[in-house]
Design a protein around this motif. Sequence first.
Motif, short mmCIF file in Angstrom:
data_model
loop_
_atom_site.label_atom_id
_atom_site.label_comp_id
_atom_site.label_asym_id
_atom_site.label_seq_id
_atom_site.Cartn_x
_atom_site.Cartn_y
_atom_site.Cartn_z
N ALA A 55 167.62 -69.96 -56.85
CA ALA A 55 168.81 -69.21 -56.41
C ALA A 55 168.24 -68.35 -55.48
N ARG A 56 166.98 -67.56 -55.55
CA ARG A 56 166.56 -66.65 -54.60
C ARG A 56 166.01 -67.33 -53.53
N THR A 57 165.21 -68.45 -53.50
CA THR A 57 164.83 -69.27 -52.48
C THR A 57 165.86 -69.74 -51.69
N ARG A 60 167.24 -64.46 -70.05
CA ARG A 60 166.39 -65.77 -70.46
C ARG A 60 165.65 -66.60 -69.71
N LEU A 61 165.76 -66.48 -68.24
CA LEU A 61 164.80 -67.13 -67.47
C LEU A 61 163.51 -66.34 -67.61
N GLU A 62 163.76 -65.13 -67.50
CA GLU A 62 162.38 -64.37 -67.68
C GLU A 62 161.67 -64.50 -68.78
N ASN A 99 170.08 -53.68 -64.57
CA ASN A 99 170.63 -53.73 -63.05
C ASN A 99 170.58 -55.14 -62.86
N LYS A 100 169.51 -55.87 -63.29
CA LYS A 100 169.21 -57.43 -63.18
C LYS A 100 170.09 -58.36 -63.84
N TRP A 101 170.26 -58.08 -65.30
CA TRP A 101 171.12 -59.08 -66.19
C TRP A 101 172.54 -58.74 -65.87
N PHE A 108 162.58 -57.11 -59.28
CA PHE A 108 161.94 -56.59 -60.64
C PHE A 108 162.02 -57.81 -61.72
N CYS A 109 162.41 -59.07 -61.31
CA CYS A 109 162.32 -60.04 -61.96
C CYS A 109 161.34 -61.02 -62.07
N ARG A 110 160.59 -61.25 -63.15
CA ARG A 110 159.44 -62.10 -63.40
C ARG A 110 159.86 -63.48 -62.92
N ALA A 111 160.86 -63.92 -62.68
CA ALA A 111 161.01 -65.50 -62.06
C ALA A 111 161.23 -65.23 -60.36
N LYS A 112 161.09 -64.11 -59.80
CA LYS A 112 161.27 -63.67 -58.55
C LYS A 112 160.51 -64.88 -57.46
N SER A 113 159.22 -65.26 -57.94
CA SER A 113 158.55 -66.09 -56.83
C SER A 113 159.10 -67.53 -56.87
N PHE A 168 173.30 -67.62 -61.41
CA PHE A 168 172.09 -67.00 -60.74
C PHE A 168 172.66 -66.40 -59.29
N ILE A 169 172.52 -64.93 -59.64
CA ILE A 169 173.10 -64.17 -58.27
C ILE A 169 171.79 -63.49 -57.82
N SER A 170 171.20 -63.81 -56.47
CA SER A 170 170.21 -63.20 -56.01
C SER A 170 170.67 -61.85 -55.13
N GLY A 171 169.67 -60.80 -55.30
CA GLY A 171 170.17 -59.69 -54.69
C GLY A 171 168.77 -58.92 -54.80
N ASP A 172 169.12 -57.48 -54.42
CA ASP A 172 167.89 -56.49 -54.53
C ASP A 172 167.54 -56.41 -55.82
N HIS A 173 168.14 -56.59 -56.89
CA HIS A 173 167.71 -56.49 -58.21
C HIS A 173 166.33 -57.69 -58.45
N CYS A 174 166.36 -58.57 -57.52
CA CYS A 174 165.57 -59.49 -57.83
C CYS A 174 163.97 -59.31 -57.95
S1 SF4 Z 1 165.12 -63.82 -59.10
FE1 SF4 Z 1 166.55 -65.37 -59.62
S2 SF4 Z 1 166.79 -65.13 -61.93
FE2 SF4 Z 1 165.67 -63.38 -61.12
S3 SF4 Z 1 167.22 -61.90 -60.91
FE3 SF4 Z 1 166.87 -62.94 -58.90
S4 SF4 Z 1 168.30 -64.72 -58.53
FE4 SF4 Z 1 168.16 -63.85 -60.79
#
Ligand code: SF4
Length: 388
Positions: free
Chosen positions: A237-239, A26-28, A16-18, A228-233, A220-226
């Motif tokens: 893009a999420r910021t 790749r970022l994770e 759901n994330k990728w 579970f992302c290791r890069a979420k903090s 990079f598309i931010s959403g609910d799927h973030c």
């Molecule tokens: S936290 Fe960033 S890299 Fe991870 S899913 Fe969200 S937008 Fe993509």
Amino acid sequence: MIGDRAHALLSASGANKWLNCTPSARLEETFQDTQSEYAAEGSLAHEVAELKLRKYFLEPIGPRKFNNQIKKFKENPLWDDEILKHTDVYLEYVQSIAHQYNSSPYVAVEKKILYDMYVPEGFGTGDCILIGGNTLYVIDFKYGKGVPVPAEDNSQMKLYALGAYAEYSFLYNIETIKLVIIQPRLNNISEYELSAADLLEWGESIKPIAEKAFKGEGEFISGDHCRFCRAKSLCRARTEFNISLEEFNQMKPPLISNEEVGQILERAQNLAKWVKDLEEYALSACLQGEIIPGWKAVEGRGSRQYTDIDVAFEDLKSEGIDEALLYERKPLTVPALEKVLGKKQYRELLEGKGHVKSEPGKPTLARESDKRESITNKVTPEEAFKNE
Ligand code: SF4
């Protein structure tokens, strides 16, 4: 065993994330993959579930061997007797499916599934694959109790189904796919059916997205799927998504509309989760000696514990302290008592004798997707007329 499960870069559980944010995988990779206690507890429950299914369907195990294995599981500090009850729900479900067929269906447990014909280097482990008649079942046992996971259009399940279809369609005439998620701690058994043709079409549609994700390309598309992302903090893009208020600034009238209220509440939910992720990150960074300007780690409020409660209370009583002062006697709540008595006795002794009354809950705000019916206090013209 599931505790040793390896993960593909483009894992099914992370699909759901990728699929939504192609460069995320790749970022994770640049972050350490840490396992939470909840995940470790889930792994233990999966091992018990696997043992039960193997015993029933694949390799009859005698009671002594089975009990010894369970005894070993019980040595795990995360053990809870509830695991036995919840894994029974899973076993009973799979049994009920198997019993629908006149001849024994094909069953595979903890099956390595390759879906690399659709997703580069894609593989995963399916909890249970069952083929009966023309139907392929992909059954997933989830031990989490956070949010119910629906089987409907679930990308993880569809990837497993694609892999299983590729492996078994030479041997079986598979026309229908059934995706099933069993999440016993939330009483969630979610089923979703689709045709093999629709599944294959979906597989073709995700091929170019998976190619991009494998190369780390795309936006990079931010959403609910973030969540579970290791890069979420630290993800920019999420910021940017969370702190940008552009669309609201463009709205001119002095009062915001109901439509904007809905949008802001939607954003606020993501914002609250994001702030919590940032706080967790900042605390762990401070503890590692890094500098987060304006912030520091401090010792939280401590707590006092008895060194040995029995010895302490005996001592107090011998000093003349009345025992009644040491304990509080509280009635169990209705749901807690139902759990203690079991549903049958609860119905007989409490509900059946009129000792329980149901009160409606306080009105609460929920997402439109919530299964409960919406309520309103607004009086309709018919009701107003009736009351006159
Ligand atoms: S936290 Fe960033 S890299 Fe991870 S899913 Fe969200 S937008 Fe993509």
